[in-house]
Design a protein around this motif. Sequence first.
Motif, short mmCIF file in Angstrom:
data_model
loop_
_atom_site.label_atom_id
_atom_site.label_comp_id
_atom_site.label_asym_id
_atom_site.label_seq_id
_atom_site.Cartn_x
_atom_site.Cartn_y
_atom_site.Cartn_z
N PRO A 26 -91.67 -69.90 -12.99
CA PRO A 26 -92.92 -70.59 -13.31
C PRO A 26 -93.17 -71.77 -12.38
CG PRO A 26 -91.25 -71.11 -14.94
CD PRO A 26 -90.66 -70.05 -14.07
N LYS A 27 -94.34 -71.76 -11.72
CA LYS A 27 -94.74 -72.87 -10.85
C LYS A 27 -96.20 -72.69 -10.50
CE LYS A 27 -93.35 -73.03 -6.65
NZ LYS A 27 -92.54 -73.11 -5.41
N ILE A 28 -96.82 -73.76 -10.01
CA ILE A 28 -98.20 -73.70 -9.55
C ILE A 28 -98.21 -73.01 -8.18
CG2 ILE A 28 -100.26 -75.03 -8.97
CD1 ILE A 28 -99.51 -75.18 -11.89
N GLU A 29 -99.02 -71.96 -8.06
CA GLU A 29 -99.08 -71.19 -6.82
C GLU A 29 -100.31 -71.59 -6.01
OE1 GLU A 29 -96.81 -69.20 -5.80
OE2 GLU A 29 -95.59 -68.81 -7.58
N SER A 30 -100.14 -71.77 -4.72
CA SER A 30 -101.28 -72.06 -3.84
C SER A 30 -102.04 -70.77 -3.55
CB SER A 30 -100.79 -72.69 -2.53
OG SER A 30 -99.97 -71.78 -1.83
N PRO B 124 -98.64 -83.92 -9.99
CA PRO B 124 -97.63 -84.79 -9.36
C PRO B 124 -96.27 -84.13 -9.20
CG PRO B 124 -98.83 -85.96 -11.10
CD PRO B 124 -99.20 -84.53 -11.21
N LEU B 125 -95.85 -83.27 -10.12
CA LEU B 125 -94.53 -82.64 -10.00
C LEU B 125 -94.44 -81.76 -8.76
CD1 LEU B 125 -93.63 -81.64 -13.68
CD2 LEU B 125 -93.01 -83.69 -12.41
N SER B 126 -95.55 -81.11 -8.41
CA SER B 126 -95.56 -80.28 -7.21
C SER B 126 -95.66 -81.13 -5.95
CB SER B 126 -96.72 -79.29 -7.25
OG SER B 126 -96.57 -78.40 -8.34
N LEU B 127 -96.25 -82.31 -6.09
CA LEU B 127 -96.40 -83.20 -4.93
C LEU B 127 -95.06 -83.80 -4.52
CD1 LEU B 127 -98.24 -84.71 -2.93
CD2 LEU B 127 -98.60 -86.42 -4.71
N PHE B 128 -94.23 -84.20 -5.47
CA PHE B 128 -92.97 -84.87 -5.16
C PHE B 128 -91.75 -83.97 -5.30
CE2 PHE B 128 -95.83 -88.24 -6.79
CZ PHE B 128 -95.93 -88.98 -5.62
N ASP B 129 -91.97 -82.71 -5.73
CA ASP B 129 -90.86 -81.77 -5.90
C ASP B 129 -91.39 -80.38 -5.60
OD1 ASP B 129 -88.43 -80.74 -6.47
OD2 ASP B 129 -88.24 -81.60 -8.48
N ASP B 130 -90.60 -79.35 -5.92
CA ASP B 130 -91.06 -77.99 -5.66
C ASP B 130 -92.03 -77.50 -6.73
OD1 ASP B 130 -89.36 -77.72 -7.77
OD2 ASP B 130 -88.12 -76.14 -6.87
N GLY B 131 -92.22 -78.26 -7.80
CA GLY B 131 -93.20 -77.91 -8.81
C GLY B 131 -92.80 -76.77 -9.72
N SER B 132 -91.53 -76.43 -9.77
CA SER B 132 -91.10 -75.35 -10.64
C SER B 132 -91.03 -75.85 -12.08
CB SER B 132 -89.75 -74.81 -10.20
OG SER B 132 -88.78 -75.83 -10.25
N GLY B 133 -91.11 -74.91 -13.02
CA GLY B 133 -91.07 -75.25 -14.44
C GLY B 133 -92.36 -74.88 -15.14
N LYS B 134 -92.33 -74.83 -16.45
CA LYS B 134 -93.49 -74.43 -17.24
C LYS B 134 -94.42 -75.59 -17.59
CE LYS B 134 -91.71 -70.23 -19.41
NZ LYS B 134 -91.59 -69.48 -20.68
N LEU B 135 -93.92 -76.82 -17.63
CA LEU B 135 -94.74 -77.97 -18.01
C LEU B 135 -95.23 -78.69 -16.77
CD1 LEU B 135 -92.62 -79.40 -20.97
CD2 LEU B 135 -94.49 -77.74 -21.04
N HIS B 136 -96.56 -78.84 -16.66
CA HIS B 136 -97.14 -79.48 -15.48
C HIS B 136 -98.19 -80.50 -15.91
CE1 HIS B 136 -95.35 -77.01 -12.26
NE2 HIS B 136 -95.30 -76.09 -13.20
N PRO B 137 -97.84 -81.76 -15.99
CA PRO B 137 -98.86 -82.80 -16.21
C PRO B 137 -99.77 -82.90 -14.99
CG PRO B 137 -96.74 -83.79 -15.75
CD PRO B 137 -96.49 -82.33 -15.86
N ASP C 86 -97.09 -67.40 -18.71
CA ASP C 86 -96.53 -66.37 -17.84
C ASP C 86 -97.20 -66.50 -16.48
OD1 ASP C 86 -99.01 -65.08 -17.93
OD2 ASP C 86 -98.38 -63.72 -19.51
N LYS C 87 -97.06 -65.49 -15.64
CA LYS C 87 -97.54 -65.61 -14.27
C LYS C 87 -99.04 -65.80 -14.20
CE LYS C 87 -97.22 -63.33 -9.77
NZ LYS C 87 -96.71 -62.16 -9.02
N ASN C 88 -99.79 -65.29 -15.19
CA ASN C 88 -101.25 -65.32 -15.12
C ASN C 88 -101.93 -66.16 -16.20
OD1 ASN C 88 -100.50 -62.10 -14.31
ND2 ASN C 88 -101.74 -63.25 -12.89
N ILE C 89 -101.21 -66.61 -17.21
CA ILE C 89 -101.83 -67.31 -18.34
C ILE C 89 -101.20 -68.68 -18.53
CG2 ILE C 89 -102.32 -67.24 -20.81
CD1 ILE C 89 -103.86 -65.19 -19.25
N SER C 90 -102.06 -69.69 -18.75
CA SER C 90 -101.62 -71.05 -19.05
C SER C 90 -102.41 -71.58 -20.23
CB SER C 90 -101.83 -71.98 -17.85
OG SER C 90 -101.21 -71.49 -16.69
N VAL C 91 -101.82 -72.55 -20.92
CA VAL C 91 -102.51 -73.32 -21.96
C VAL C 91 -102.73 -74.72 -21.41
CG1 VAL C 91 -102.39 -74.23 -24.30
CG2 VAL C 91 -101.48 -71.95 -23.81
N ARG C 92 -103.94 -75.25 -21.62
CA ARG C 92 -104.32 -76.51 -20.98
C ARG C 92 -104.86 -77.50 -22.01
NH1 ARG C 92 -107.79 -77.02 -15.44
NH2 ARG C 92 -108.72 -79.07 -15.75
#
Length: 314
Positions: free
Chosen positions: A66-70, A190-203, A241-247
């Motif tokens: 799980p991570k934000i994909e470009s 921010p997690l992707s900016l300062f790290d690889d951005g992996s994980g399910k939780l993304h503020p 999952d790969k295609n669905i997020s809750v926001r």
Amino acid sequence: MSQKSVSALIILLMITVCTPLLAQDSDPQDTQSPKEPQPTFQLSRESSSALDELDIEEEDIEAWEPKIESGTIEVSFAFGFIDFNKVLWEHDQIIYKYTTDATYWGDVKIKGESAFNPVLRLGYNLTDWISIEGIGGLAITEYNSTITNRRGRENKPGAPIIDNPPMGEFDAELRSLLTIQASVNAVLYPLSLFDDGSGKLHPFVTGGVGKMWYEMNSNYFDGASGANDINFGGGLRILVDKNISVRFEVIAHMNEIEFTPTDNFTTRDEGTIVVPLNEYPRNPDGSVDEKVVTKFSSQSLTLLNWSIGVQGSF
């Protein structure tokens, strides 16, 4: 015994001995056929490779990180509320009621209520840490008015002014408020900016500029009025999952709205009586000036908006 007789005897003996042997070899009852070779089975190399590839694909699906994909398109639909419990408009000593006998005016304030607010977003991830979103929203609620410093007088020349006339049951407006929001926002993870951005939780933090249109079913306003809108806030995105997020998201809208006065406050008797939108500012001696309102002052608003929704990535 002659030589011919000996030869004939030998031939007869050979026939007697060989005939049973020949008969045994050519016995018609013997139907046994030569044994056929046993079939052999070999594993196909191509089939084995296909199975191996299928196993690899299954392993890849199970190993999704799980991570934000470009480079992905993001579509989200959310439900929430926006707080219009603010003074949206106010004007001093303006008409609020007209009857056949008298005219009434006072200091009028209009406040809204919390509004149901569905929002649609369409975005694109420029990188794994920033995306651009186009946002559209709709809010529906009611508003109510309060009237203070009330005054009135009969519709007769030289009639005296009456202070604080009784407030009737239907004097204050209680009608519908509709708003439409549109903006373009940037979303930063921010997690992707300062790290690889992996994980399910993304503020994330977000901000943008756009427009907000206000439509109130009021005797004071001429149609919808628009205001430039600045919004900023943040939230949390959970990758399911790969295609669905809750926001989850909380946004503050800041805009300055200036409503346009209507030409006439009301009409009566099937349009035969036209009541202008008048104001009655008080003079130091207690008298009033009667004049038509041509412009309203603007009102600065800060509106809190929160929502929860589902976001798809493609």
